[in-house]
Design a protein around this motif. Structure first.
Motif, PDB file in Angstrom:
ATOM      1  N   HIS A 162      41.699  13.427  37.625  1.00  0.00           N
ATOM      2  CA  HIS A 162      41.188  12.173  38.162  1.00  0.00           C
ATOM      3  C   HIS A 162      39.918  12.568  39.299  1.00  0.00           C
ATOM      4  O   HIS A 162      39.298  11.626  39.811  1.00  0.00           O
ATOM      5  N   GLY A 163      39.844  13.927  39.505  1.00  0.00           N
ATOM      6  CA  GLY A 163      38.762  14.128  40.751  1.00  0.00           C
ATOM      7  C   GLY A 163      37.332  14.303  40.228  1.00  0.00           C
ATOM      8  O   GLY A 163      37.070  14.069  38.924  1.00  0.00           O
ATOM      9  N   PRO A 164      36.494  14.068  41.116  1.00  0.00           N
ATOM     10  CA  PRO A 164      35.061  14.131  40.625  1.00  0.00           C
ATOM     11  C   PRO A 164      34.659  15.258  39.862  1.00  0.00           C
ATOM     12  O   PRO A 164      33.494  15.377  39.232  1.00  0.00           O
ATOM     13  N   GLY A 165      35.090  16.249  39.933  1.00  0.00           N
ATOM     14  CA  GLY A 165      34.776  17.712  39.408  1.00  0.00           C
ATOM     15  C   GLY A 165      35.758  18.803  39.755  1.00  0.00           C
ATOM     16  O   GLY A 165      36.593  18.606  40.425  1.00  0.00           O
ATOM     17  N   PRO A 166      35.578  19.930  38.719  1.00  0.00           N
ATOM     18  CA  PRO A 166      36.639  20.861  39.087  1.00  0.00           C
ATOM     19  C   PRO A 166      36.409  21.656  40.378  1.00  0.00           C
ATOM     20  O   PRO A 166      37.386  22.415  40.951  1.00  0.00           O
ATOM     21  N   ASP A 167      35.169  21.494  41.018  1.00  0.00           N
ATOM     22  CA  ASP A 167      35.013  22.036  42.326  1.00  0.00           C
ATOM     23  C   ASP A 167      35.279  21.526  43.410  1.00  0.00           C
ATOM     24  O   ASP A 167      34.691  21.910  44.763  1.00  0.00           O
ATOM     25  N   ALA A 168      35.854  20.240  43.139  1.00  0.00           N
ATOM     26  CA  ALA A 168      36.216  19.423  44.183  1.00  0.00           C
ATOM     27  C   ALA A 168      37.322  19.903  45.110  1.00  0.00           C
ATOM     28  O   ALA A 168      38.230  20.259  44.797  1.00  0.00           O
ATOM     29  N   PRO A 169      37.041  19.925  46.564  1.00  0.00           N
ATOM     30  CA  PRO A 169      38.087  20.560  47.425  1.00  0.00           C
ATOM     31  C   PRO A 169      39.352  19.605  47.424  1.00  0.00           C
ATOM     32  O   PRO A 169      39.403  18.583  47.264  1.00  0.00           O
ATOM     33  N   ASP A 177      38.245   3.792  40.302  1.00  0.00           N
ATOM     34  CA  ASP A 177      38.101   3.165  39.190  1.00  0.00           C
ATOM     35  C   ASP A 177      38.933   3.878  37.962  1.00  0.00           C
ATOM     36  O   ASP A 177      38.928   5.215  38.152  1.00  0.00           O
ATOM     37  N   ALA A 178      39.662   3.036  37.337  1.00  0.00           N
ATOM     38  CA  ALA A 178      40.556   3.645  36.328  1.00  0.00           C
ATOM     39  C   ALA A 178      39.707   4.378  34.983  1.00  0.00           C
ATOM     40  O   ALA A 178      40.327   5.136  34.323  1.00  0.00           O
ATOM     41  N   ALA A 179      38.544   4.300  34.904  1.00  0.00           N
ATOM     42  CA  ALA A 179      37.769   4.606  33.872  1.00  0.00           C
ATOM     43  C   ALA A 179      37.218   5.989  34.037  1.00  0.00           C
ATOM     44  O   ALA A 179      36.254   6.249  33.340  1.00  0.00           O
ATOM     45  N   GLN A 180      37.599   6.805  35.100  1.00  0.00           N
ATOM     46  CA  GLN A 180      36.858   7.840  35.462  1.00  0.00           C
ATOM     47  C   GLN A 180      37.108   9.002  34.504  1.00  0.00           C
ATOM     48  O   GLN A 180      38.046   8.943  33.887  1.00  0.00           O
ATOM     49  N   ARG A 181      35.788   9.632  34.356  1.00  0.00           N
ATOM     50  CA  ARG A 181      36.073  10.936  33.156  1.00  0.00           C
ATOM     51  C   ARG A 181      35.834  12.323  33.903  1.00  0.00           C
ATOM     52  O   ARG A 181      35.326  12.341  34.947  1.00  0.00           O
ATOM     53  N   ASP A 182      36.138  13.190  33.087  1.00  0.00           N
ATOM     54  CA  ASP A 182      36.248  14.524  33.759  1.00  0.00           C
ATOM     55  C   ASP A 182      34.950  14.897  33.537  1.00  0.00           C
ATOM     56  O   ASP A 182      34.252  15.007  32.408  1.00  0.00           O
ATOM     57  N   SER A 183      34.110  15.436  34.777  1.00  0.00           N
ATOM     58  CA  SER A 183      32.743  15.802  34.661  1.00  0.00           C
ATOM     59  C   SER A 183      32.525  17.108  33.938  1.00  0.00           C
ATOM     60  O   SER A 183      31.393  17.463  33.624  1.00  0.00           O
ATOM     61  N   THR A 184      33.527  17.894  33.554  1.00  0.00           N
ATOM     62  CA  THR A 184      33.177  19.146  32.890  1.00  0.00           C
ATOM     63  C   THR A 184      33.399  19.088  31.385  1.00  0.00           C
ATOM     64  O   THR A 184      33.284  20.044  30.670  1.00  0.00           O
ATOM     65  N   ASP A 208      39.165   9.805  50.254  1.00  0.00           N
ATOM     66  CA  ASP A 208      40.229  10.583  49.470  1.00  0.00           C
ATOM     67  C   ASP A 208      41.377   9.976  49.169  1.00  0.00           C
ATOM     68  O   ASP A 208      41.617   8.758  49.767  1.00  0.00           O
ATOM     69  N   TYR A 209      41.854  10.541  48.194  1.00  0.00           N
ATOM     70  CA  TYR A 209      43.164  10.021  47.747  1.00  0.00           C
ATOM     71  C   TYR A 209      44.343  10.997  48.352  1.00  0.00           C
ATOM     72  O   TYR A 209      44.173  12.208  48.315  1.00  0.00           O
ATOM     73  N   ARG A 210      45.276  10.327  48.767  1.00  0.00           N
ATOM     74  CA  ARG A 210      46.312  10.971  49.518  1.00  0.00           C
ATOM     75  C   ARG A 210      47.657  10.671  49.020  1.00  0.00           C
ATOM     76  O   ARG A 210      47.896   9.815  48.726  1.00  0.00           O
TER      77      ARG A 210
END
Length: 381
Positions: free
Chosen positions: A297-304, A328-335, A370-372
C-alpha cells in the motif's frame, strides 16, 4: 422403537433370566395362604412365568408393563422379580416424574399395611417388608444408573464441544500463520516482478539479481508452505521452529534486498535474544505484517520504512513501523502496470488478535503523512 441390537438382546435375556431365577429361588420364602389349593398355586406360578416373559416388552412399553404388574401383584405371589425389572427400567429410561408416580402406586399399600398392625412374628410381615425393600432398591438403583448415564453423556458432549473448539482455534492459527508468512514472501515476489515489468531496459546484471531474489523468495515461500502443510498432515511430528526477536534483522534485510528503504532501530536491553519467546515471536509477526503492508500500500518500492523496536525486562517491548501511505483504498502499486497487490484485509485483524493473546495492545492508522503501526508487548522481570 428401533430394532434391538446384540447388547439390547443380551440385556433383555439377562433381565428375563433374573426374573425367572428370582421367582424360583424365592418360592420357598414367599408366604402362601395355607388354604390355597394346588390348582390355584399352579395358576399363580403360571402367572409369574407370564410376567417373566412380559419382561421382553420393557423397552417398548415400560410404564404400562410396570403398572399392570403392580396391579396384579396382590393376586400373584410370584411377580416380584418381573416387577423389580420393570421398575428398574422405568427409573432408568423415563423422567423422574413418571418414576415418582409409579412409586406412589408401588408403595401405596404401605400405609394400609402399617395401619393393620402386623405382628412381628407373622410370616406375612417379613414377606411384605422384604417386598417393599426390594422395590425401593430397584427404583434407587435405576435412578443411580440414569444419573450416571446422563453424567457420561454430558461429559461426552462437553468433550466433543471442546474438541470442536480446539479444531476451530487450530484452523484459525494455521490460517493466521499462512497469511503472515506467505503474504510477506509473495509481496517480495510481486515487487521484483513489477520492477522487471516497469523497467524492461534493465541491464543483465539487474535482471539477474532480481531473478535471483524472485527465485529465492519463491523457494522460501514453498518451504514455508511445505512446513505448514507438514504440520497439518502430521500433527504429532512436533512444532515447527518459530521466529524470535533476533530474526527481525534478517526480515528487514530481505526487504532491503527487494529494494525497500528499510531502517531498523533495535534498542533492546540485554540483546534481542533475551526477549521472551511469545513477545519476540509476536514482535516479529508485527514487523513482518508492517513491511508487507508497506510494500502493498506504499507509494513505491523506494518509499522509506522505519522499524523501531525498544524494550527490556520489566519495561515491556514496543514495536513501531512507519511508512508513507495514501489513505484511499484503491491505491495501486507504482511498480506494476496498474494491478494492485491483492490483500484479504485480514492481516491487521489477525495481528490484533495475536497481540491481544500475547497480553499486548496494537494501534494502527494515519497520523498525517505516515501510516503508523504501534504495538506494546509485556516483558516481565
Amino acid at each position: 422403537m428401533s430394532r434391538r441390537g446384540g447388547r439390547e438382546w443380551a440385556a433383555d435375556i439377562g433381565a428375563f433370566v433374573f426374573a425367572g431365577c428370582f421367582m424360583v429361588l424365592s418360592a420357598d420364602a414367599v408366604w402362601v395362604d395355607p388354604g390355597t389349593s394346588p390348582t390355584a398355586l399352579l395358576l399363580d406360578q403360571l402367572a409369574g412365568g407370564l410376567a417373566c416373559a412380559a419382561v421382553f416388552l420393557r423397552r417398548r412399553m415400560p410404564v404400562p408393563l410396570a403398572t399392570v404388574l403392580l396391579l396384579a401383584e396382590p393376586f400373584s405371589h410370584f411377580t416380584t422379580g418381573p416387577i423389580l425389572v420393570a421398575l428398574f427400567t422405568v427409573a432408568v429410561n423415563r423422567a423422574p416424574r413418571v418414576t415418582a408416580l409409579l412409586s406412589v402406586l408401588a408403595f401405596g399399600p404401605v400405609p394400609i399395611f402399617l395401619a393393620s398392625g402386623p405382628a412381628a412374628d407373622d410370616p406375612r410381615t417379613a414377606s411384605a417388608l422384604t417386598y417393599f425393600a426390594l422395590l425401593a432398591g430397584a427404583i434407587g438403583w435405576g435412578l443411580y444408573v440414569r444419573s450416571r448415564r446422563q453424567l457420561v453423556l454430558s461429559l461426552r458432549e462437553r468433550a466433543a464441544r471442546a474438541a470442536t473448539e480446539a479444531r476451530r482455534e487450530a484452523r484459525e492459527d494455521i490460517a493466521r500463520e499462512m497469511h503472515d508468512v506467505l503474504a510477506h514472501r509473495l509481496s517480495l515476489l510481486s515487487v521484483h516482478a513489477g520492477a522487471l515489468e516497469f523497467n524492461p531496459g534493465a541491464s543483465p546484471d539487474q535482471v539477474g539479481r532480481a531473478a535471483g531474489v524472485i527465485r529465492d523468495s519463491a523457494h522460501q515461500a514453498l518451504e514455508d508452505l511445505r512446513e505448514i502443510i507438514g504440520v497439518l498432515r502430521a500433527p504429532d511430528a512436533g512444532d515447527r521452529p518459530q521466529p524470535v526477536l533476533a530474526d527481525v534483522e534478517q526480515l528487514t534485510a530481505e526487504s532491503r534486498q527487494a529494494g525497500s528503504r528499510v531502517t531498523l532501530a533495535m534498542d533492546v536491553a540485554g540483546g534481542p535474544d533475551t526477549a521472551p519467546p511469545v513477545a519476540g515471536r509476536t514482535a516479529y509477526r508485527i514487523v513482518q505484517e508492517g513491511l508487507t503492508n508497506a510494500r502493498k500500500h506504499g507509494p513505491g518500492p523506494d518509499a522509506p520504512v522505519s522499524v523501531t523496536v525498544r524494550g527490556g525486562s520489566g519495561k515491556g517491548l514496543t514495536v513501531e513501523i512507519r511508512n508513507p501511505a495514501r489513505r484511499d483504498a484503491a491505491q495501486r502499486d507504482s511498480t506494476s502496470t496498474g494491478t494492485a497487490i491483492p490483500g484479504a484485509g485480514q492481516g491487521l485483524i489477525g495481528l490484533k488478535e495475536r497481540t491481544l493473546l500475547a497480553g499486548g495492545t496494537l494501534e494502527h492508522g494515519w497520523d498525517g503523512t505516515d501510516y503508523r503501526l504501534y504495538a506494546t508487548l509485556p516483558w516481565p522481570r
